[in-house]
Design an enzyme around this catalytic site. Structure first.
Site, PDB file in Angstrom:
ATOM      1  CG  ASN A 201      -1.650   1.173   1.524  1.00  0.00           C
ATOM      2  OD1 ASN A 201      -1.802   1.908   0.330  1.00  0.00           O
ATOM      3  ND2 ASN A 201      -2.352   1.592   2.490  1.00  0.00           N
TER       4      ASN A 201
ATOM      5  CE  LYS B 148      -0.534   3.451   4.577  1.00  0.00           C
ATOM      6  NZ  LYS B 148      -0.316   3.289   6.134  1.00  0.00           N
TER       7      LYS B 148
ATOM      8  CG  HIS C  62      -5.874   1.712   5.164  1.00  0.00           C
ATOM      9  ND1 HIS C  62      -5.492   2.881   6.128  1.00  0.00           N
ATOM     10  CD2 HIS C  62      -4.912   1.250   5.050  1.00  0.00           C
ATOM     11  CE1 HIS C  62      -4.218   2.753   6.406  1.00  0.00           C
ATOM     12  NE2 HIS C  62      -3.903   1.616   5.794  1.00  0.00           N
TER      13      HIS C  62
ATOM     14  CD  GLU D  21      -3.194   5.643   6.439  1.00  0.00           C
ATOM     15  OE1 GLU D  21      -3.211   5.663   5.379  1.00  0.00           O
ATOM     16  OE2 GLU D  21      -2.258   4.940   7.270  1.00  0.00           O
TER      17      GLU D  21
ATOM     18  CD  GLU E  17      -3.387  -2.077   7.421  1.00  0.00           C
ATOM     19  OE1 GLU E  17      -2.558  -2.673   6.786  1.00  0.00           O
ATOM     20  OE2 GLU E  17      -3.846  -1.127   7.241  1.00  0.00           O
TER      21      GLU E  17
ATOM     22  N   GLY F  17       2.285   2.846  10.758  1.00  0.00           N
ATOM     23  CA  GLY F  17       3.253   3.723  10.769  1.00  0.00           C
ATOM     24  C   GLY F  17       3.839   4.368  11.929  1.00  0.00           C
TER      25      GLY F  17
ATOM     26  CB  SER G   4       5.150  -1.100  12.245  1.00  0.00           C
ATOM     27  OG  SER G   4       4.876   0.124  12.481  1.00  0.00           O
TER      28      SER G   4
ATOM     29  N   GLY H  63       2.881  -0.928   4.218  1.00  0.00           N
ATOM     30  CA  GLY H  63       2.896   0.700   4.268  1.00  0.00           C
ATOM     31  C   GLY H  63       4.250   0.947   3.848  1.00  0.00           C
ATOM     32  N   GLY H  64       4.987   1.556   5.044  1.00  0.00           N
ATOM     33  CA  GLY H  64       6.193   2.415   4.743  1.00  0.00           C
ATOM     34  C   GLY H  64       7.126   1.397   4.190  1.00  0.00           C
TER      35      GLY H  64
HETATM   36  P1  13P Z   1       2.758   0.819   7.816  1.00  0.00           P
HETATM   37  O1  13P Z   1       3.402  -0.533   7.340  1.00  0.00           O
HETATM   38  O2  13P Z   1       3.636   1.917   7.217  1.00  0.00           O
HETATM   39  O3  13P Z   1       2.829   0.811   9.363  1.00  0.00           O
HETATM   40  O4  13P Z   1       1.558   0.919   7.336  1.00  0.00           O
HETATM   41  C1  13P Z   1       0.586  -0.199   7.433  1.00  0.00           C
HETATM   42  C2  13P Z   1      -0.719  -0.038   6.442  1.00  0.00           C
HETATM   43  O5  13P Z   1      -1.405   0.999   6.925  1.00  0.00           O
HETATM   44  C3  13P Z   1      -0.720  -0.760   5.326  1.00  0.00           C
HETATM   45  O6  13P Z   1      -2.129  -0.454   4.758  1.00  0.00           O
END
Ligand code: 13P
Length: 250
Positions: free
Chosen positions: A11, A13, A97, A99, A169, A175, A214, A235-236
């Site tokens: 993802n 983002k 998600h 967010e 999640e 994050g 994470s 994510g990251g």
């Molecule tokens: P991180 O891996 O950056 O913590 O993000 C997780 C996420 O929200 C994937 O959709």
């Protein structure tokens, strides 16, 4: 127990550019090469779907989107319909998600509508669920997950979960660098599977439940080794080709 093929989904983002996406996706595709039994998906921002679709030609990596409208078409400025995602070869769509839920006020009902829109178009939703830190600390994790899942089961029907993926999640792990322990994650994944099994045990047994929050190159393997963890939503770490490749190989 059925053999579930692992899925690792990136993802991205709201990150990337035409210039930076190119080497990132090229390194991912080359690095995965002929590998492994796992399925890998990349979910870039809408505007880059076409660019990434071109880069994925001939590779086994599949394309996904990060969001979708709950409506078909019409005067909805700024929205993207599921038919448009299909046009660009998307196979997966992330819905709900955290967010989207927290920053864009998506309710459980709206998430359920999006889920239904995706399955009705023949694509696969990746339905995100997860609790806030204060909900975990108040002992409400299972109540929250149950509420988020039940809203979707009620609207879309359990039968539509046969083409879906669920992603657990925990919001406090997204994050933040704070990963759920493999045991904490496993406990919730098992709860999710049991909740689905109340309605259909075959669907529950077959569905892939991803962990997100994470996930890094050095903790992915431990997480993915748990009985009910069938891969990750990243994510990251998905923005760094070598880290993402290490996670895919875990
Ligand atoms: P991180 O891996 O950056 O913590 O993000 C997780 C996420 O929200 C994937 O959709």
């Amino acid at each position: 127990m059925s053999e579930r093929q692992k899925l690792v989904a990136a993802n991205w983002k709201m990150n990337g550019s035409l210039a930076s996406n190119q080497p990132l996706i090229a390194e991912i595709v080359a690095g995965l090469g002929e590998t492994s039994g796992s399925e890998v998906a990349v979910c870039p921002p809408f505007i880059y779907l076409s660019q990434i679709a071109d880069s994925l030609q001939g590779s086994s990596v599949v394309l996904g989107a990060q969001n979708v409208s709950h409506l078909d078409a019409g005067a909805y400025t700024g929205e993207t319909a599921v038919s448009m995602l299909k046009d660009f070869g998307c196979q997966y769509v992330i819905v709900g998600h955290s967010e989207r839920r927290s920053l864009y006020a998506e309710t459980d009902e709206r998430v359920a509508e999006k889920f239904l829109q995706v399955v009705q178009s023949g694509l696969r939703p990746i339905l995100c669920v997860g609790e806030l830190l204060e909900e975990r600390e108040a002992g409400e994790t299972e109540d929250v997950i149950a509420r988020q899942l039940d809203a979707v089961i009620e609207l879309a029907g359990i039968e539509n979960f046969s083409q879906a993926v669920v992603a657990y999640e925990p919001v406090w792990a997204i994050g933040t660098g704070k990963t759920a322990t493999p045991e904490q994650a496993q406990q919730v994944h098992e709860f999710i599977r049991l909740r689905l099994a109340r309605h259909d045990s075959d669907v529950a047994d077959a569905i892939r439940i991803l962990y997100g929050g994470s996930v890094k190159a050095d903790n992915a393997e431990q997480l993915f080794n748990m009985a009910d963890i069938d891969g990750g939503l990243i994510g990251g770490a998905s923005l760094i080709a070598q880290d993402f490749l290490t996670i895919c190989k875990a």
